[in-house]
Design an enzyme around this catalytic site. Structure first.
Site, PDB file in Angstrom:
ATOM      1  N   SER A 157      11.162   1.313  -8.390  1.00 10.19           N
ATOM      2  CA  SER A 157      10.932   0.263  -7.396  1.00 10.19           C
ATOM      3  C   SER A 157      10.321  -1.003  -7.985  1.00 10.19           C
ATOM      4  CB  SER A 157      10.065   0.810  -6.261  1.00 10.19           C
ATOM      5  OG  SER A 157       8.768   1.069  -6.738  1.00 10.19           O
TER       6      SER A 157
ATOM      7  N   LYS B 111       2.510   0.795   0.407  1.00  9.13           N
ATOM      8  CA  LYS B 111       2.501  -0.336  -0.515  1.00  9.13           C
ATOM      9  C   LYS B 111       1.972  -1.588   0.159  1.00  9.13           C
ATOM     10  CE  LYS B 111       6.304   1.277  -3.384  1.00  9.13           C
ATOM     11  NZ  LYS B 111       7.729   1.124  -3.677  1.00  9.13           N
TER      12      LYS B 111
END
Ligand SMILES: Nc1ncnc2c1ncn2[C@@H]1O[C@H](COP(=O)(O)OP(=O)(O)O)[C@@H](O)[C@H]1O
Ligand SMILES: [Mg+2]
Length: 771
Positions: free
Chosen positions: A679, A722
């Site tokens: 990611s 996140k």
């Protein structure tokens, strides 16, 4: 010379009977019915005197069977009393011997013409010697344990009337009726004395022999038997006293427990057998203990003990809300899960697995689920468990063997349907001692767990009523077959706002109480709590928050014990005063924008975090250096990023020779912490372009997204974690893949309000935002 003269009428009522031979000086009762009573009432006309005489038993072998004896006893009627059974008790006193001359029936009674027999003894050498011998013999007989009535004993020494002595002794020696009658008929006192002497001698001899036999037997009886006899006696005494023999009562208690434990038939047989064995084992031997402990476990397992389920879903929801703030989706899923179970009526089906970073309430949710269902709660931590025996126990042949954790906890909680939490299932180890996960598989599999085999217990135990809940920080490390059985519910972590709520409504109250401050009106201002959240902790959950609040409470408590003025309000200043300088800095806000440094977001076991991707270049071989404990996937992702940029260099305004004779180095700080995953692709592209075009990247923009070789941005996982982490770190703008747009609604309203989001399909769009 002592000499008895008693005047008696010529005729007397005569009582003829077959039970006894009355002697002179003897006071005795006779029990008679109405008819026989007349003999004694008639005595009123005869100076209260009657004659009592023995009719020889018809079957007697002596002479003249069935005849009335010639010699009887003159008696005085002392008392007549009616007794409860309707008969009469007549108390008679023997006076002297009587010869019956003639009997004549008169109405209902018998009258007799009689003659009183006077006894007269000339004192002589012979009589004196006889009296002395008899006295001595009586004493010997006494020493052999044949007691004399007290008054008789006193008299013996004084009696110098041989006639009377012989009659007393006749009563003392156990003689049959015929011998007694013979003594009665022996009117000559000296003659009688001789006969009594013979009888008594025989009796004393018999007693001597008996005593000798007894001592002999006693001598022969061994120590063991003696002990046995003592024990029996003790048992007897204890029974008398109402006490029980401790060992016997212990065994009885154990037997009772086993009988009442509701053991399945097969198990009952095994228990009974073991119980029999235990009774034979010496209590001092170690084996006794082993067998005893085993039986305690068999008896103590909740074979048929279960708690009543409460299936009230509304109440269940209330309880979940009481214990936990927010977590709406999670609670909904839990309630759905419970509803299905309660409709189906059993616990079969997948096992609930709560996945999320530490301190987000997984364990305490499990506790709430138990409470809302009205079940008991047990928890074991699987973290670091490597040995299969910890789950399944050791065989009893091992010294110190015990059951495994599953059986042990069920034994302890006393119910066969608790909520059983298997905490940290992702931390399960595995090595040469066997694989605990295979044992767990059996525990969790509804097709197998109705007959779970523990090595120690050695008999199957039904786990099918147990509701298992597992927790994990991450799903990946959980062995596949286990994962397949689970219904996963994710808990993401909390925003500052949510943490503030949790602190206000749950944590502060709890910590104040736990640290003994319940009586002091201590308050935390919201600003103080926010300060703790932002500057003294950095976490997805609230564990450190709770710990820090606790440590403030303890410091306040300490001040109180030191007699300082108690604090009533915790302000941000007090927090700084008590906890010292802040532990976490706002990395993003504090730093300047730089070339080649881009803020990324990572998803870690402990929730989300931000990271910085740094890129730099130097003259040298054309190669890519990657540092910072990057995993394979992340390294590949870096190479893909570089290839994409080289291929599209012109589009980004990068000269084609920018890559020639230059070594490019990508580093991700916090180098000691392993990082992996795809990611960070977009972040690396941005860092490289920033470097190669010499444009600084905005620190306040944090990005995430996987990249393809053609520059497309793919979806990533854990967006909520996140974003929350980035928000904590002071990020103002988020760049995320377009395909993650739907995850936005998971993010708390207030966090969303403070952030700007850009969802991108192409890497170029991300560059436009960041550079
Ligand atoms: N949403 C919440 N509402 C109230 N308290 C919470 C919430 N989430 C966590 N807590 C509290 O935080 C503490 C840590 O939670 P815990 O269950 O141990 O976390 P985990 O098992 O996920 O590591 C517990 O005291 C718990 O009650
Ligand atoms: Mg936990």
């Amino acid at each position: 010379m002592p000499h008895v003269t008693i005047e008696a009428p010529e005729k007397l009522p005569l009582y003829i009977q077959q039970e006894m031979v009355p002697f002179p000086y003897m006071v005795f009762p006779v029990y008679v019915n109405d008819r026989d009573l007349q003999t004694f009432t008639e005595a009123d006309h005869y100076d209260k005197l009657v004659g009592v005489v023995l009719r020889r038993p018809a079957d007697s072998t002596g002479d003249r069977p069935g005849e009335v004896s010639e010699i009887g006893t003159l008696c005085r009627v002392n008392q007549i009393k009616k007794i409860s059974d309707g008969r009469f008790k007549v108390t008679l006193e023997g006076l002297t011997r009587l010869r019956i001359l003639e009997t004549e029936p008169a109405a209902a009674i018998t009258l007799a013409r009689c003659e009183v027999l006077s006894e007269f003894v000339e004192k002589s050498m012979v009589s004196e010697a006889l009296v002395q011998s008899l006295n001595a013999l009586l004493k010997i007989s006494l020493s052999h344990g044949k007691p004399l009535p007290d008054d008789v004993m006193k008299m013996i020494d004084y009696i110098d009337n041989p006639a009377r002595l012989s009659d007393l002794v006749a009563l003392y020696v156990n003689l049959p009726l015929s011998d007694l009658q013979d003594l009665l008929e022996t009117v000559d006192p000296l003659e009688r004395l001789k006969k009594v002497y013979v009888h008594l001698t025989n009796e004393v001899q018999r007693m001597q022999v008996k005593n000798e036999v007894n001592t002999e037997v006693n001598r022969k009886v061994g120590k063991n038997q003696k002990e046995y006899i003592l024990r029996e006696q003790m048992k007897h005494i204890q029974e008398e006293l109402g006490e029980d023999d401790p060992k016997a009562s212990d065994m009885n208690e154990l037997r009772r427990l086993i009988d009442e434990a509701g053991l399945p038939e097969e198990v009952k047989k095994i228990a009974d057998k073991e119980l029999k064995r235990l009774e034979r084992i010496n209590p001092a031997s170690p084996e006794h203990n082993v067998s005893r402990t085993y039986l305690d476990y068999l008896a103590g397992m909740p074979w048929n003990k279960s708690t009543q389920d409460s299936l009230d879903m509304i109440r269940a929801e209330e309880i979940l809300n009481e214990d936990h703030y927010n977590l709406k989706k999670v609670k909904e899923r839990i309630l759905e899960f419970l509803a299905v179970r309660s409709l189906k009526g059993n616990m079969k089906g997948p096992v609930l697995c709560l996945v999320g970073p530490p301190g987000v309430g997984k364990t305490s949710l499990g506790r709430s689920i138990a409470r809302s269902m009205g079940r008991t709660f047990v928890r074991i931590s699987l973290g670091g468990m490597r040995d299969e025996a910890e789950i399944r126990g050791h065989r009893r042949t091992y010294i110190g063997a015990l059951p495994g954790r599953i059986i042990k906890e069920l034994f302890r909680c006393g119910s066969n349907n608790p909520v059983f939490m298997l905490d940290e299932i992702d931390k399960l180890g595995q090595d040469f001692r066997g694989d605990p996960s295979s044992a767990l598989l059996e525990v969790l599999d509804p097709e197998q767990n109705f007959s779970f085999q523990d090595h120690y217990l050695d008999v199957p135990f039904d786990l099918s009523k147990v509701m298992f809940i597992t927790t994990a920080n991450q799903l990946d490390p959980i062995p596949g077959p286990l994962k397949d059985r689970m219904e996963v519910i994710r808990l993401a972590g909390y925003s500052t706002e949510e943490k503030l709520h949790i602190a206000r409504n749950f944590i502060i109250k709890r910590e104040i109480e736990e640290n003994g401050l319940a009586d002091y009106p201590l308050e935390f201002s919201d600003e103080a709590v926010t300060r703790i959240i932002c500057e003294y902790t950095r976490e997805a959950g609230v564990r450190n928050l709770q710990r820090t609040v606790g440590s403030i409470c303890r410091k306040v408590a300490k001040e109180i014990t030191q007699k300082k003025e108690p604090r009533t309000m915790i302000t941000p200043e007090v927090v700084a005063e008590l906890l010292g300088p802040k532990k976490f800095h706002n990395e993003v806000a504090a730093e300047q924008d730089r070339v080649g440094v881009v803020t990324g977001m990572a998803w870690t076991e402990t929730g989300g975090d931000i990271l910085f991707v740094e890129a730099t270049s130097m003259p040298g071989k054309a190669e890519l250096i990657l540092t910072g404990s990057l995993g394979d996937v992340m390294k590949e992702s870096a190479r893909a990023a570089l290839s994409y940029i080289e291929a599209h260099a012109a589009d980004f305004g990068i000269s084609a020779d920018a890559f020639e004779n230059r070594t490019i180095h990508i580093h991700v700080p916090s180098g000691a912490i392993p990082k992996d995953g795809p990611s960070a692709g977009v972040t690396m592209v941005t860092a490289l372009v920033s470097l190669l075009t010499d444009r600084p990247a905005k620190r306040g923009v944090a990005m995430t997204g996987e990249i393809t070789l053609t520059g497309r941005v793919l979806a990533i996982g854990g967006l909520k974690e996140k974003v929350l982490a980035a928000h904590r770190a002071g990020v103002r703008r988020i760049v995320a893949p377009e395909r993650n747009r739907d995850d936005l609604e998971d993010i708390p309203e207030n966090v969303r309000a403070e952030l700007e989001f850009t969802f991108v399909n192409e890497a170029a769009e991300a560059l436009a935002v960041a550079l």
